[in-house]
Design a protein around this motif. Structure first.
Motif, PDB file in Angstrom:
ATOM      1  N   GLU A 151       0.800  -1.228   0.000  1.00  0.00           N
ATOM      2  CA  GLU A 151       0.000   0.000   0.000  1.00  0.00           C
ATOM      3  C   GLU A 151       0.831   1.276   0.000  1.00  0.00           C
ATOM      4  N   LEU A 152       2.135   1.120  -0.198  1.00  0.00           N
ATOM      5  CA  LEU A 152       2.960   2.313  -0.110  1.00  0.00           C
ATOM      6  C   LEU A 152       3.035   3.013  -1.460  1.00  0.00           C
ATOM      7  N   GLU A 153       2.773   4.309  -1.439  1.00  0.00           N
ATOM      8  CA  GLU A 153       2.795   5.033  -2.717  1.00  0.00           C
ATOM      9  C   GLU A 153       4.028   5.909  -2.810  1.00  0.00           C
ATOM     10  N   LEU A 154       4.533   6.067  -4.015  1.00  0.00           N
ATOM     11  CA  LEU A 154       5.664   6.972  -4.235  1.00  0.00           C
ATOM     12  C   LEU A 154       5.153   8.177  -5.009  1.00  0.00           C
ATOM     13  N   LYS A 155       5.746   9.344  -4.699  1.00  0.00           N
ATOM     14  CA  LYS A 155       5.397  10.531  -5.493  1.00  0.00           C
ATOM     15  C   LYS A 155       6.656  10.967  -6.223  1.00  0.00           C
ATOM     16  N   PRO A 156       6.941  10.349  -7.366  1.00  0.00           N
ATOM     17  CA  PRO A 156       8.203  10.637  -8.045  1.00  0.00           C
ATOM     18  C   PRO A 156       8.224  11.990  -8.763  1.00  0.00           C
ATOM     19  N   ASN A 157       9.371  12.644  -8.676  1.00  0.00           N
ATOM     20  CA  ASN A 157       9.619  13.918  -9.364  1.00  0.00           C
ATOM     21  C   ASN A 157      11.053  13.915  -9.850  1.00  0.00           C
ATOM     22  N   GLU A 158      11.347  14.805 -10.787  1.00  0.00           N
ATOM     23  CA  GLU A 158      12.749  14.913 -11.202  1.00  0.00           C
ATOM     24  C   GLU A 158      13.494  15.663 -10.112  1.00  0.00           C
ATOM     25  N   LEU A 159      14.560  15.108  -9.622  1.00  0.00           N
ATOM     26  CA  LEU A 159      15.284  15.826  -8.562  1.00  0.00           C
ATOM     27  C   LEU A 159      16.782  15.579  -8.589  1.00  0.00           C
ATOM     28  N   ASP A 160      17.467  16.453  -7.843  1.00  0.00           N
ATOM     29  CA  ASP A 160      18.923  16.448  -7.817  1.00  0.00           C
ATOM     30  C   ASP A 160      19.393  15.755  -6.530  1.00  0.00           C
ATOM     31  N   ARG A 199      11.264  10.072   0.281  1.00  0.00           N
ATOM     32  CA  ARG A 199      11.901   8.752   0.428  1.00  0.00           C
ATOM     33  C   ARG A 199      13.416   8.854   0.262  1.00  0.00           C
ATOM     34  N   MET A 200      13.878   9.786  -0.591  1.00  0.00           N
ATOM     35  CA  MET A 200      15.329   9.950  -0.767  1.00  0.00           C
ATOM     36  C   MET A 200      15.959  10.485   0.521  1.00  0.00           C
ATOM     37  N   PHE A 201      15.252  11.425   1.185  1.00  0.00           N
ATOM     38  CA  PHE A 201      15.764  11.935   2.467  1.00  0.00           C
ATOM     39  C   PHE A 201      15.779  10.812   3.505  1.00  0.00           C
ATOM     40  N   GLN A 202      14.724   9.977   3.459  1.00  0.00           N
ATOM     41  CA  GLN A 202      14.638   8.854   4.402  1.00  0.00           C
ATOM     42  C   GLN A 202      15.803   7.876   4.177  1.00  0.00           C
ATOM     43  N   LEU A 203      16.102   7.612   2.895  1.00  0.00           N
ATOM     44  CA  LEU A 203      17.205   6.703   2.545  1.00  0.00           C
ATOM     45  C   LEU A 203      18.532   7.253   3.075  1.00  0.00           C
ATOM     46  N   ILE A 279      13.259   1.140  -0.653  1.00  0.00           N
ATOM     47  CA  ILE A 279      13.170   2.440  -1.336  1.00  0.00           C
ATOM     48  C   ILE A 279      14.012   2.416  -2.619  1.00  0.00           C
ATOM     49  N   VAL A 280      15.253   1.949  -2.492  1.00  0.00           N
ATOM     50  CA  VAL A 280      16.154   1.958  -3.648  1.00  0.00           C
ATOM     51  C   VAL A 280      15.599   1.070  -4.775  1.00  0.00           C
ATOM     52  N   GLU A 281      15.146  -0.118  -4.422  1.00  0.00           N
ATOM     53  CA  GLU A 281      14.656  -1.042  -5.460  1.00  0.00           C
ATOM     54  C   GLU A 281      13.374  -0.533  -6.096  1.00  0.00           C
ATOM     55  N   ALA A 282      12.553   0.172  -5.309  1.00  0.00           N
ATOM     56  CA  ALA A 282      11.323   0.737  -5.874  1.00  0.00           C
ATOM     57  C   ALA A 282      11.634   1.806  -6.917  1.00  0.00           C
ATOM     58  N   HIS A 283      12.830   2.377  -6.821  1.00  0.00           N
ATOM     59  CA  HIS A 283      13.244   3.397  -7.788  1.00  0.00           C
ATOM     60  C   HIS A 283      14.113   2.798  -8.900  1.00  0.00           C
ATOM     61  N   LEU A 314       7.053   3.821 -11.595  1.00  0.00           N
ATOM     62  CA  LEU A 314       7.733   3.473 -10.366  1.00  0.00           C
ATOM     63  C   LEU A 314       6.780   2.731  -9.446  1.00  0.00           C
ATOM     64  N   GLU A 315       7.246   1.669  -8.867  1.00  0.00           N
ATOM     65  CA  GLU A 315       6.397   0.981  -7.903  1.00  0.00           C
ATOM     66  C   GLU A 315       7.252   0.333  -6.841  1.00  0.00           C
ATOM     67  N   LEU A 316       6.637   0.160  -5.655  1.00  0.00           N
ATOM     68  CA  LEU A 316       7.401  -0.444  -4.573  1.00  0.00           C
ATOM     69  C   LEU A 316       7.332  -1.951  -4.681  1.00  0.00           C
ATOM     70  N   VAL A 317       8.490  -2.564  -4.552  1.00  0.00           N
ATOM     71  CA  VAL A 317       8.500  -4.028  -4.615  1.00  0.00           C
ATOM     72  C   VAL A 317       8.768  -4.567  -3.216  1.00  0.00           C
ATOM     73  N   THR A 318       8.103  -5.648  -2.887  1.00  0.00           N
ATOM     74  CA  THR A 318       8.332  -6.192  -1.545  1.00  0.00           C
ATOM     75  C   THR A 318       9.082  -7.511  -1.653  1.00  0.00           C
TER      76      THR A 318
END
Ligand code: ADP
Length: 318
Positions: A151-160, A199-203, A279-283, A314-318
């Motif tokens: 049930e985890l959703e990602l909100k992907p954006n282009e980022l540095d 999620r990148m900050f969390q990683l 997080i990394v694999e979901a990306h 992008l999707e989260l894989v478990t």
């Protein structure tokens, strides 16, 4: 009987040739009868043994089918229990978050006020620190429960990633300074990635917090961001306690803690790296531990450039 007669005919011939005398037909008939009785008894025994084998095989097969059915039922029950556990953890974590956030907010407000004596300030700071730790744990549990439930959703954006790494290092600086750790970063300009900012900050926070936590006072932690086709590479290395060879394979497993951390009684839950990997694999990236550090530990994350994932969902894989 015919078979016995056929069988005895060559024997009779051989005996007649050896003895140079014809054998008596009655003796031959009695011999043939005896032989046929023996053959029939043997055949009967074989048929009975075959029947017994068939019955035993049928019983074994039905036993195996029953065991398989029971196993399938047990598995289904285990899956259900696992699902209920995840739901329960998610529910509790969610309900704990609201009061905890409120405690943290009011403690901060109180700490901002004048007129507190040193003792009161120290107590409130302890409350604030422990509430933050509790909130961190609750958030991790909630993340894992959602991840397991898909049930985890990602909100992907282009980022540095370079900017995110720089900010994370700045935010971790006070924690490093408190332990006398030299926290440095070497960041190159890199191409954009497509990722969920939070999620990148969390990683980064998970990797940096570990590096600081598992490095004794006076040590070093270094963060590096470079371009490595077809993406960006982030490394977080430290001069800390390192990870025993035998523990490296299970490092990214849920709740796993290496012997080096447990023996030294360094607190933790074993969820940080599991979350980092999810997080990394979901990306569409990879995370690994450098297998041959002279000392300490080095974690390496590789994430693809935005153009490489523009078409992929992008999707989260478990
Ligand atoms: P924890 O809450 O224990 O930090 P993690 O999932 O983040 O859980 O890490 C799992 C285990 O991996 C840790 O308990 C520790 O044994 C080991 N580990 C992670 N990062 C490091 C590091 N930088 N140095 C040494 N050991 C580490």
């Amino acid at each position: 009987m015919l078979a016995a007669a056929l069988l005895t005919a060559p024997i009779v011939l051989v005996i007649e040739r050896l003895t140079h005398r014809p054998l008596h037909p009655i003796a031959v008939a009695i011999g043939a009868t005896l032989l046929s009785v023996l053959v029939l008894r043997r055949l009967g025994g074989l048929v009975t043994a075959l029947d017994r084998l068939r019955i035993e095989e049928r019983a074994a097969r039905s036993e195996a089918e029953t065991t398989q059915r029971l196993l399938a039922e047990q598995n289904e029950r285990l899956r259900e229990a696992d699902r209920l556990k995840d739901e329960f953890v998610a529910l509790i974590s969610h309900d704990l978050r609201t009061p905890l956030t409120s405690i943290i907010g009011y403690v901060e407000l109180t700490l901002d006020q004048d007129g507190l004596n040193d003792e009161q300030r120290t107590y409130l700071e302890i409350v604030a620190r422990n509430s933050e730790r509790l909130l961190h744990l609750v958030n991790d549990l909630l993340f894992v429960a959602r991840l397991e439930a898909g049930e985890l959703e990602l909100k992907p954006n282009e980022l540095d990633l370079a900017a995110i790494a720089r900010q994370s290092v700045d935010e971790a600086q006070p924690r490093a300074e408190a332990k006398g750790i030299d926290l440095s970063c070497e960041i190159e300009p890199v191409g954009v990635i497509r990722a969920d900012r939070g999620r990148m900050f969390q990683l980064l926070d998970n990797l940096l917090s570990n590096a600081i936590k598992f490095t004794p006072e006076g040590g070093r932690v270094a963060v590096q961001v470079t371009e490595r086709e077809p993406g960006v590479r982030l490394t977080v290395s430290d001069s800390g306690i390192g990870i025993p060879e035998g523990d490296r394979k299970r490092l990214f497993d849920r709740f796993f803690r290496a012997a080096s951390a447990v023996d030294r009684q360094i607190p933790g839950t074993g969820l940080g790296l599991y979350i980092a990997r999810a997080i990394v694999e979901a990306h569409g990236g990879t995370i690994s531990l450098d297998g041959t550090p002279a000392s300490g530990s080095t974690f390496m994350v590789e994430l693809p450039f935005a153009r490489a994932v523009a078409e992929t969902k992008l999707e989260l894989v478990t």
